[in-house]
Design a protein around this motif. Structure first.
Motif, PDB file in Angstrom:
ATOM      1  N   ARG A   1      -1.754   7.575 -32.432  1.00 13.69           N
ATOM      2  CA  ARG A   1      -0.983   8.281 -31.174  1.00 13.69           C
ATOM      3  C   ARG A   1      -2.156   8.105 -30.263  1.00 13.69           C
ATOM      4  O   ARG A   1      -2.174   8.112 -29.050  1.00 13.69           O
ATOM      5  CB  ARG A   1      -0.868   9.740 -31.363  1.00 13.69           C
ATOM      6  CG  ARG A   1       0.670   9.299 -31.628  1.00 13.69           C
ATOM      7  CD  ARG A   1       1.637  10.808 -32.178  1.00 13.69           C
ATOM      8  NE  ARG A   1       1.496  11.839 -31.501  1.00 13.69           N
ATOM      9  CZ  ARG A   1       2.397  12.850 -31.426  1.00 13.69           C
ATOM     10  NH1 ARG A   1       2.993  12.956 -32.453  1.00 13.69           N
ATOM     11  NH2 ARG A   1       1.261  13.520 -30.721  1.00 13.69           N
ATOM     12  N   ILE A   2      -3.639   8.430 -31.194  1.00 17.23           N
ATOM     13  CA  ILE A   2      -5.216   8.135 -30.662  1.00 17.23           C
ATOM     14  C   ILE A   2      -5.563   6.940 -29.999  1.00 17.23           C
ATOM     15  O   ILE A   2      -5.936   7.367 -28.825  1.00 17.23           O
ATOM     16  CB  ILE A   2      -6.066   8.466 -31.675  1.00 17.23           C
ATOM     17  CG1 ILE A   2      -5.944  10.171 -31.936  1.00 17.23           C
ATOM     18  CG2 ILE A   2      -7.460   8.893 -31.334  1.00 17.23           C
ATOM     19  CD1 ILE A   2      -6.675  10.410 -33.534  1.00 17.23           C
ATOM     20  N   LEU A   3      -5.104   6.181 -30.562  1.00 14.60           N
ATOM     21  CA  LEU A   3      -5.962   4.499 -30.045  1.00 14.60           C
ATOM     22  C   LEU A   3      -4.577   4.712 -28.835  1.00 14.60           C
ATOM     23  O   LEU A   3      -4.884   3.972 -27.805  1.00 14.60           O
ATOM     24  CB  LEU A   3      -4.939   3.606 -31.072  1.00 14.60           C
ATOM     25  CG  LEU A   3      -6.173   3.613 -32.637  1.00 14.60           C
ATOM     26  CD1 LEU A   3      -5.235   2.443 -33.362  1.00 14.60           C
ATOM     27  CD2 LEU A   3      -7.477   3.719 -31.867  1.00 14.60           C
ATOM     28  N   LEU A   4      -3.190   4.849 -28.722  1.00 17.43           N
ATOM     29  CA  LEU A   4      -2.548   4.477 -27.658  1.00 17.43           C
ATOM     30  C   LEU A   4      -2.884   5.734 -26.635  1.00 17.43           C
ATOM     31  O   LEU A   4      -3.106   5.387 -25.657  1.00 17.43           O
ATOM     32  CB  LEU A   4      -1.428   5.077 -27.565  1.00 17.43           C
ATOM     33  CG  LEU A   4      -0.002   3.890 -28.370  1.00 17.43           C
ATOM     34  CD1 LEU A   4       0.971   4.757 -29.267  1.00 17.43           C
ATOM     35  CD2 LEU A   4      -0.442   2.542 -28.224  1.00 17.43           C
ATOM     36  N   ALA A   5      -3.917   6.530 -26.997  1.00 19.48           N
ATOM     37  CA  ALA A   5      -4.253   8.004 -25.993  1.00 19.48           C
ATOM     38  C   ALA A   5      -5.880   6.916 -25.228  1.00 19.48           C
ATOM     39  O   ALA A   5      -6.181   7.419 -23.798  1.00 19.48           O
ATOM     40  CB  ALA A   5      -4.424   8.755 -26.719  1.00 19.48           C
ATOM     41  N   ALA A   6      -6.668   6.857 -26.034  1.00 20.08           N
ATOM     42  CA  ALA A   6      -7.301   5.571 -25.875  1.00 20.08           C
ATOM     43  C   ALA A   6      -7.124   4.632 -24.386  1.00 20.08           C
ATOM     44  O   ALA A   6      -7.845   4.146 -24.011  1.00 20.08           O
ATOM     45  CB  ALA A   6      -7.707   5.444 -26.782  1.00 20.08           C
ATOM     46  N   MET A   7      -6.041   3.747 -24.985  1.00 18.99           N
ATOM     47  CA  MET A   7      -5.834   2.859 -24.519  1.00 18.99           C
ATOM     48  C   MET A   7      -5.265   2.786 -23.140  1.00 18.99           C
ATOM     49  O   MET A   7      -5.956   2.297 -22.237  1.00 18.99           O
ATOM     50  CB  MET A   7      -4.721   1.932 -25.060  1.00 18.99           C
ATOM     51  CG  MET A   7      -4.247   0.845 -24.174  1.00 18.99           C
ATOM     52  SD  MET A   7      -2.998  -0.050 -24.818  1.00 18.99           S
ATOM     53  CE  MET A   7      -3.032  -0.619 -26.509  1.00 18.99           C
ATOM     54  N   ARG A   8      -4.715   4.317 -22.836  1.00 19.55           N
ATOM     55  CA  ARG A   8      -4.370   4.560 -21.608  1.00 19.55           C
ATOM     56  C   ARG A   8      -5.462   5.131 -20.514  1.00 19.55           C
ATOM     57  O   ARG A   8      -6.032   5.479 -19.315  1.00 19.55           O
ATOM     58  CB  ARG A   8      -3.437   5.823 -21.455  1.00 19.55           C
ATOM     59  CG  ARG A   8      -2.290   5.439 -21.457  1.00 19.55           C
ATOM     60  CD  ARG A   8      -0.964   6.511 -21.708  1.00 19.55           C
ATOM     61  NE  ARG A   8      -1.468   7.506 -22.523  1.00 19.55           N
ATOM     62  CZ  ARG A   8      -0.988   7.832 -23.498  1.00 19.55           C
ATOM     63  NH1 ARG A   8      -0.376   7.278 -24.599  1.00 19.55           N
ATOM     64  NH2 ARG A   8      -0.987   8.685 -24.360  1.00 19.55           N
ATOM     65  N   CYS A   9      -6.797   5.876 -21.492  1.00 18.70           N
ATOM     66  CA  CYS A   9      -8.290   6.478 -20.614  1.00 18.70           C
ATOM     67  C   CYS A   9      -8.197   5.666 -20.582  1.00 18.70           C
ATOM     68  O   CYS A   9      -9.218   4.977 -19.379  1.00 18.70           O
ATOM     69  CB  CYS A   9      -8.765   7.061 -21.786  1.00 18.70           C
ATOM     70  SG  CYS A   9      -8.018   9.054 -21.898  1.00 18.70           S
ATOM     71  N   TYR A  10      -8.897   3.955 -21.093  1.00 22.68           N
ATOM     72  CA  TYR A  10     -10.251   2.866 -20.341  1.00 22.68           C
ATOM     73  C   TYR A  10      -8.939   2.705 -19.797  1.00 22.68           C
ATOM     74  O   TYR A  10      -9.371   1.768 -18.045  1.00 22.68           O
ATOM     75  CB  TYR A  10      -9.966   1.688 -22.078  1.00 22.68           C
ATOM     76  CG  TYR A  10      -9.592   2.212 -23.405  1.00 22.68           C
ATOM     77  CD1 TYR A  10     -11.557   3.320 -23.428  1.00 22.68           C
ATOM     78  CD2 TYR A  10      -9.932   1.679 -24.463  1.00 22.68           C
ATOM     79  CE1 TYR A  10     -12.223   3.683 -23.814  1.00 22.68           C
ATOM     80  CE2 TYR A  10     -10.400   1.693 -25.393  1.00 22.68           C
ATOM     81  CZ  TYR A  10     -10.995   2.865 -25.690  1.00 22.68           C
ATOM     82  OH  TYR A  10     -11.524   3.021 -26.751  1.00 22.68           O
ATOM     83  N   LEU A  11      -7.477   2.373 -19.572  1.00 27.13           N
ATOM     84  CA  LEU A  11      -6.478   1.402 -17.874  1.00 27.13           C
ATOM     85  C   LEU A  11      -7.385   2.052 -16.658  1.00 27.13           C
ATOM     86  O   LEU A  11      -7.161   1.833 -16.030  1.00 27.13           O
ATOM     87  CB  LEU A  11      -5.165   1.282 -18.288  1.00 27.13           C
ATOM     88  CG  LEU A  11      -4.948   0.211 -19.395  1.00 27.13           C
ATOM     89  CD1 LEU A  11      -3.419  -0.083 -19.371  1.00 27.13           C
ATOM     90  CD2 LEU A  11      -5.485  -0.904 -18.775  1.00 27.13           C
ATOM     91  N   ARG A  12      -6.838   3.391 -17.222  1.00 28.19           N
ATOM     92  CA  ARG A  12      -7.293   4.597 -16.045  1.00 28.19           C
ATOM     93  C   ARG A  12      -8.203   4.780 -15.337  1.00 28.19           C
ATOM     94  O   ARG A  12      -9.415   4.778 -14.202  1.00 28.19           O
ATOM     95  CB  ARG A  12      -7.195   6.117 -16.327  1.00 28.19           C
ATOM     96  CG  ARG A  12      -7.083   7.001 -15.085  1.00 28.19           C
ATOM     97  CD  ARG A  12      -6.367   8.431 -15.726  1.00 28.19           C
ATOM     98  NE  ARG A  12      -5.478   7.704 -16.738  1.00 28.19           N
ATOM     99  CZ  ARG A  12      -4.793   8.998 -17.611  1.00 28.19           C
ATOM    100  NH1 ARG A  12      -6.045   9.657 -18.573  1.00 28.19           N
ATOM    101  NH2 ARG A  12      -3.337   8.941 -18.426  1.00 28.19           N
ATOM    102  N   HIS A  13     -10.010   4.594 -16.795  1.00 31.49           N
ATOM    103  CA  HIS A  13     -11.307   4.599 -16.120  1.00 31.49           C
ATOM    104  C   HIS A  13     -12.129   3.656 -16.563  1.00 31.49           C
ATOM    105  O   HIS A  13     -13.692   3.728 -15.899  1.00 31.49           O
ATOM    106  CB  HIS A  13     -11.742   6.336 -17.137  1.00 31.49           C
ATOM    107  CG  HIS A  13     -11.121   7.844 -16.870  1.00 31.49           C
ATOM    108  ND1 HIS A  13     -10.681   8.118 -15.791  1.00 31.49           N
ATOM    109  CD2 HIS A  13     -10.056   7.906 -18.168  1.00 31.49           C
ATOM    110  CE1 HIS A  13      -9.684   9.220 -16.194  1.00 31.49           C
ATOM    111  NE2 HIS A  13      -9.842   8.882 -17.331  1.00 31.49           N
ATOM    112  N   GLY A  14     -11.288   2.802 -16.928  1.00 33.93           N
ATOM    113  CA  GLY A  14     -12.888   1.726 -17.581  1.00 33.93           C
ATOM    114  C   GLY A  14     -13.149   2.106 -18.990  1.00 33.93           C
ATOM    115  O   GLY A  14     -13.515   3.294 -19.442  1.00 33.93           O
TER     116      GLY A  14
END
Length: 207
Positions: free
Chosen positions: A23-36
């Motif tokens: 769940r942390i990794l999926l949250a991180a991926m969403r952040c990466y896609l949103r912010h870089g």
């Protein structure tokens, strides 16, 4: 006034450590896609996962460890496709070209990896280098084995050690991911004319 407690996993907490990490990794991926990747902080990831930042550090020692986890999740299909092709039959040079093309397709099909390796997105440079190093670390031993076998079969020049040749081929693969020709035909031509020719047995040379 009582201090507001940080959110804890939203409406339900994970039941296992593996679920928490995912769940942390999926949250991180969403952040990466949103912010870089460069602009994403641990605080961003924690907020997205609805946890306190200290909880992120419970499962990952550093922000780079989070990035590594996301990269390895997304690169599984890339590495599996390449390994399946390299472990198949046929000439080594054909398997190598097919594996390179399969890796490129896997990157194109992953929103995260395609963002990371986007040659027009200079902000991703550090993240792309980190990702490519992780992928190379995972694939280097297997590729070295395939190369050593091909050398024993006389398919490749034998005056270069298998580990050194594997490292060079992985650097070429990374270059094609970050700055590829426009289409697969152009990539295949590049591989056969420049890469395959450079590792093929040289006429008259001692192998």
């Amino acid at each position: 006034m009582a201090r507001t407690q940080p959110a804890r996993w939203g409406t339900h907490a994970p039941t296992t450590e593996d679920e928490a990490r995912e769940r942390i990794l999926l949250a991180a991926m969403r952040c990466y896609l949103r912010h870089g990747v460069p602009r994403t902080t641990v605080e961003d990831i924690a907020r997205e996962a609805m946890i306190h930042r200290t909880t992120v550090y419970t499962y990952f020692k550093t922000r780079d460890d989070v990035l590594a986890g996301v990269v390895l999740i997304e690169a599984r299909s890339l590495m599996a496709a390449s390994d399946r092709i390299m472990g198949g039959g046929g000439r080594f040079e054909d398997r190598l070209v097919d594996a390179f093309l399969a890796a490129r397709r896997a990157v194109a099909q992953s929103p995260f990896l395609s963002l990371l390796f986007d040659r027009d997105n200079a902000a991703q440079t550090v993240g792309a280098a980190y990702a490519s190093n992780l992928i190379q670390q995972r694939t280097l031993p297997t590729l070295t084995g395939y190369i050593a076998t091909a050398q024993e079969n006389g398919e490749l020049r034998g005056d270069v050690g298998a580990p050194a040749m594997a490292r060079w081929l992985l650097r070429v693969q990374n270059m094609l991911m970050t700055d590829p020709p426009d289409d697969n035909d152009a990539i295949e031509a590049t591989l056969r004319v420049f890469v395959v020719a450079s590792i093929a047995p040289r006429p008259g040379a001692a192998q």
